[in-house]
Design a protein around this motif. Structure first.
Motif, PDB file in Angstrom:
ATOM      1  N   MET A 117      -8.235   1.087  -2.948  1.00 38.55           N
ATOM      2  CA  MET A 117      -7.237   1.075  -3.997  1.00 38.55           C
ATOM      3  C   MET A 117      -7.417  -0.199  -4.821  1.00 38.55           C
ATOM      4  SD  MET A 117      -3.049   1.143  -3.649  1.00 38.55           S
ATOM      5  CE  MET A 117      -2.885   2.895  -3.464  1.00 38.55           C
ATOM      6  N   GLN A 118      -7.293  -0.047  -6.093  1.00 40.45           N
ATOM      7  CA  GLN A 118      -7.363  -1.187  -6.995  1.00 40.45           C
ATOM      8  C   GLN A 118      -5.956  -1.772  -7.182  1.00 40.45           C
ATOM      9  OE1 GLN A 118     -10.313  -2.349  -8.261  1.00 40.45           O
ATOM     10  NE2 GLN A 118     -11.234  -0.806  -6.925  1.00 40.45           N
ATOM     11  N   ARG A 119      -5.897  -3.041  -7.534  1.00 44.27           N
ATOM     12  CA  ARG A 119      -4.599  -3.697  -7.704  1.00 44.27           C
ATOM     13  C   ARG A 119      -3.741  -2.991  -8.750  1.00 44.27           C
ATOM     14  NH1 ARG A 119      -2.916  -8.882  -6.127  1.00 44.27           N
ATOM     15  NH2 ARG A 119      -0.987  -9.485  -7.139  1.00 44.27           N
ATOM     16  N   GLU A 128       3.435 -12.352  -6.063  1.00 41.22           N
ATOM     17  CA  GLU A 128       2.005 -12.072  -6.258  1.00 41.22           C
ATOM     18  C   GLU A 128       1.260 -12.086  -4.919  1.00 41.22           C
ATOM     19  OE1 GLU A 128       0.215 -11.130  -9.053  1.00 41.22           O
ATOM     20  OE2 GLU A 128       2.244 -10.855  -9.837  1.00 41.22           O
ATOM     21  N   ASP A 129       1.595 -13.044  -4.055  1.00 40.43           N
ATOM     22  CA  ASP A 129       0.958 -13.116  -2.734  1.00 40.43           C
ATOM     23  C   ASP A 129       1.286 -11.891  -1.894  1.00 40.43           C
ATOM     24  OD1 ASP A 129      -0.242 -15.536  -3.330  1.00 40.43           O
ATOM     25  OD2 ASP A 129       1.253 -16.747  -2.252  1.00 40.43           O
ATOM     26  N   GLN A 130       2.525 -11.415  -1.981  1.00 41.12           N
ATOM     27  CA  GLN A 130       2.912 -10.227  -1.222  1.00 41.12           C
ATOM     28  C   GLN A 130       2.200  -8.977  -1.745  1.00 41.12           C
ATOM     29  OE1 GLN A 130       7.186 -10.685  -1.728  1.00 41.12           O
ATOM     30  NE2 GLN A 130       7.424 -11.114   0.471  1.00 41.12           N
ATOM     31  N   VAL A 131       2.010  -8.896  -3.055  1.00 39.15           N
ATOM     32  CA  VAL A 131       1.270  -7.769  -3.627  1.00 39.15           C
ATOM     33  C   VAL A 131      -0.170  -7.802  -3.127  1.00 39.15           C
ATOM     34  CG1 VAL A 131       0.399  -6.704  -5.752  1.00 39.15           C
ATOM     35  CG2 VAL A 131       2.762  -7.537  -5.648  1.00 39.15           C
ATOM     36  N   THR A 132      -0.762  -8.998  -3.089  1.00 36.91           N
ATOM     37  CA  THR A 132      -2.127  -9.142  -2.572  1.00 36.91           C
ATOM     38  C   THR A 132      -2.194  -8.719  -1.110  1.00 36.91           C
ATOM     39  OG1 THR A 132      -2.591 -10.918  -4.136  1.00 36.91           O
ATOM     40  CG2 THR A 132      -4.005 -10.793  -2.182  1.00 36.91           C
ATOM     41  N   ASP A 133      -1.215  -9.142  -0.325  1.00 37.29           N
ATOM     42  CA  ASP A 133      -1.151  -8.759   1.085  1.00 37.29           C
ATOM     43  C   ASP A 133      -1.000  -7.241   1.218  1.00 37.29           C
ATOM     44  OD1 ASP A 133      -0.971  -9.232   3.909  1.00 37.29           O
ATOM     45  OD2 ASP A 133       1.221  -9.095   3.759  1.00 37.29           O
ATOM     46  N   LEU A 134      -0.125  -6.655   0.426  1.00 37.93           N
ATOM     47  CA  LEU A 134       0.094  -5.213   0.471  1.00 37.93           C
ATOM     48  C   LEU A 134      -1.161  -4.457   0.053  1.00 37.93           C
ATOM     49  CD1 LEU A 134       1.984  -2.846   0.963  1.00 37.93           C
ATOM     50  CD2 LEU A 134       2.838  -3.130  -1.385  1.00 37.93           C
ATOM     51  N   LEU A 135      -1.899  -4.995  -0.900  1.00 35.27           N
ATOM     52  CA  LEU A 135      -3.148  -4.366  -1.321  1.00 35.27           C
ATOM     53  C   LEU A 135      -4.127  -4.284  -0.155  1.00 35.27           C
ATOM     54  CD1 LEU A 135      -4.879  -3.147  -3.553  1.00 35.27           C
ATOM     55  CD2 LEU A 135      -5.572  -5.473  -4.181  1.00 35.27           C
ATOM     56  N   GLY A 136      -4.197  -5.333   0.651  1.00 39.96           N
ATOM     57  CA  GLY A 136      -5.054  -5.301   1.839  1.00 39.96           C
ATOM     58  C   GLY A 136      -4.622  -4.203   2.801  1.00 39.96           C
ATOM     59  N   HIS A 137      -3.305  -4.085   3.004  1.00 38.25           N
ATOM     60  CA  HIS A 137      -2.797  -3.018   3.872  1.00 38.25           C
ATOM     61  C   HIS A 137      -3.090  -1.642   3.274  1.00 38.25           C
ATOM     62  CE1 HIS A 137      -0.864  -5.648   6.717  1.00 38.25           C
ATOM     63  NE2 HIS A 137      -0.225  -6.279   5.737  1.00 38.25           N
ATOM     64  N   ALA A 138      -2.954  -1.519   1.960  1.00 37.42           N
ATOM     65  CA  ALA A 138      -3.216  -0.242   1.295  1.00 37.42           C
ATOM     66  C   ALA A 138      -4.658   0.190   1.501  1.00 37.42           C
ATOM     67  CB  ALA A 138      -2.901  -0.350  -0.198  1.00 37.42           C
ATOM     68  N   ASN A 139      -5.579  -0.759   1.430  1.00 43.26           N
ATOM     69  CA  ASN A 139      -6.988  -0.416   1.638  1.00 43.26           C
ATOM     70  C   ASN A 139      -7.267  -0.044   3.090  1.00 43.26           C
ATOM     71  OD1 ASN A 139      -7.947  -0.580  -1.028  1.00 43.26           O
ATOM     72  ND2 ASN A 139      -7.872  -2.800  -0.907  1.00 43.26           N
ATOM     73  N   GLU A 140      -6.597  -0.710   4.035  1.00 46.16           N
ATOM     74  CA  GLU A 140      -6.730  -0.334   5.442  1.00 46.16           C
ATOM     75  C   GLU A 140      -6.185   1.078   5.672  1.00 46.16           C
ATOM     76  OE1 GLU A 140      -4.550  -3.315   7.569  1.00 46.16           O
ATOM     77  OE2 GLU A 140      -6.024  -4.878   7.162  1.00 46.16           O
ATOM     78  N   ILE A 141      -5.079   1.385   5.031  1.00 46.55           N
ATOM     79  CA  ILE A 141      -4.464   2.711   5.162  1.00 46.55           C
ATOM     80  C   ILE A 141      -5.395   3.777   4.598  1.00 46.55           C
ATOM     81  CG2 ILE A 141      -2.572   4.159   4.285  1.00 46.55           C
ATOM     82  CD1 ILE A 141      -0.833   1.510   4.495  1.00 46.55           C
ATOM     83  N   GLU A 142      -5.982   3.524   3.443  1.00 45.51           N
ATOM     84  CA  GLU A 142      -6.917   4.486   2.856  1.00 45.51           C
ATOM     85  C   GLU A 142      -8.122   4.717   3.763  1.00 45.51           C
ATOM     86  OE1 GLU A 142      -7.979   3.489  -1.162  1.00 45.51           O
ATOM     87  OE2 GLU A 142      -6.170   4.446  -1.940  1.00 45.51           O
ATOM     88  N   ALA A 143      -8.599   3.663   4.421  1.00 42.28           N
ATOM     89  CA  ALA A 143      -9.726   3.810   5.342  1.00 42.28           C
ATOM     90  C   ALA A 143      -9.309   4.614   6.581  1.00 42.28           C
ATOM     91  CB  ALA A 143     -10.256   2.438   5.755  1.00 42.28           C
ATOM     92  N   ASP A 164      -6.561  15.577   2.180  1.00 43.49           N
ATOM     93  CA  ASP A 164      -5.426  16.302   2.748  1.00 43.49           C
ATOM     94  C   ASP A 164      -4.442  15.384   3.472  1.00 43.49           C
ATOM     95  OD1 ASP A 164      -6.434  18.690   1.811  1.00 43.49           O
ATOM     96  OD2 ASP A 164      -7.394  19.227   3.707  1.00 43.49           O
ATOM     97  N   ASP A 165      -4.811  14.130   3.671  1.00 49.84           N
ATOM     98  CA  ASP A 165      -3.959  13.172   4.376  1.00 49.84           C
ATOM     99  C   ASP A 165      -3.055  12.372   3.437  1.00 49.84           C
ATOM    100  OD1 ASP A 165      -5.158  13.932   6.759  1.00 49.84           O
ATOM    101  OD2 ASP A 165      -6.591  12.275   6.758  1.00 49.84           O
ATOM    102  N   GLN A 166      -2.826  12.871   2.229  1.00 46.54           N
ATOM    103  CA  GLN A 166      -2.043  12.119   1.254  1.00 46.54           C
ATOM    104  C   GLN A 166      -0.639  11.808   1.765  1.00 46.54           C
ATOM    105  OE1 GLN A 166      -3.290  10.852  -1.749  1.00 46.54           O
ATOM    106  NE2 GLN A 166      -1.408   9.671  -1.592  1.00 46.54           N
ATOM    107  N   ASN A 167      -0.008  12.756   2.441  1.00 45.26           N
ATOM    108  CA  ASN A 167       1.344  12.509   2.957  1.00 45.26           C
ATOM    109  C   ASN A 167       1.350  11.365   3.961  1.00 45.26           C
ATOM    110  OD1 ASN A 167       2.610  14.486   1.439  1.00 45.26           O
ATOM    111  ND2 ASN A 167       2.360  16.051   3.004  1.00 45.26           N
ATOM    112  N   GLU A 168       0.333  11.320   4.822  1.00 45.94           N
ATOM    113  CA  GLU A 168       0.243  10.245   5.793  1.00 45.94           C
ATOM    114  C   GLU A 168      -0.004   8.903   5.110  1.00 45.94           C
ATOM    115  OE1 GLU A 168      -1.153  13.207   6.069  1.00 45.94           O
ATOM    116  OE2 GLU A 168      -0.752  13.975   8.082  1.00 45.94           O
ATOM    117  N   ARG A 169      -0.891   8.902   4.107  1.00 42.53           N
ATOM    118  CA  ARG A 169      -1.143   7.663   3.358  1.00 42.53           C
ATOM    119  C   ARG A 169       0.131   7.166   2.685  1.00 42.53           C
ATOM    120  NH1 ARG A 169      -5.859  10.233   2.183  1.00 42.53           N
ATOM    121  NH2 ARG A 169      -5.131  10.985   0.177  1.00 42.53           N
TER     122      ARG A 169
END
Length: 121
Positions: A1-3, A18-33, A39-44
């Motif tokens: 996911m891009q910022r 801004e730091d929390q958004v950066t932290d959340l972006l890291g979690h978002a990328n882990e979630i996508e992986a 088909d897993d969109q609901n889980e994501r």
């Protein structure tokens, strides 16, 4: 996911630094992986919502989120148990007269062995 995608998902009034958004972006990328299948969109979405709430909140928020999820899971399990009991009764009543095991299993979205178990076979 891009910022920019995350910021679009969050909207304008997300309340994160801004730091929390950066932290959340890291979690978002882990979630996508973790949930790569389209088909897993609901889980994501569910995982990202929890990550957002944890990122922006204190320990009390985390406890509230966990309690909400536990309650939701319990309700879902109760609903599943109720539906399965109803399907089992329907199988017991329908299969001997109007349905085959296979057609009932397809219609009930269960496997045939589950239907056979319900019938005592």
């Amino acid at each position: 996911m891009q910022r920019y995608e995350l910021e679009a998902w969050l909207g304008d009034n997300h309340g994160l630094t801004e730091d929390q958004v950066t932290d959340l972006l890291g979690h978002a990328n882990e979630i996508e992986a973790r949930y790569p299948d389209p088909d897993d969109q609901n889980e994501r979405d569910a995982a990202l919502e929890v990550a957002y709430r944890f990122t922006g909140g204190d320990e009390g928020v985390a406890n509230d989120v966990m309690q909400e999820l536990a309650i939701a899971r319990g309700a879902a399990q109760a609903a599943e148990n109720r539906a399965l009991a109803g399907l089992r009764q329907a199988a017991i009543m329908q299969i001997p007269t109007t349905e085959t095991e296979s057609s009932f299993a397809r219609a009930a979205n269960v496997d045939r062995m589950t239907v056979r178990k319900w019938l005592g076979k």
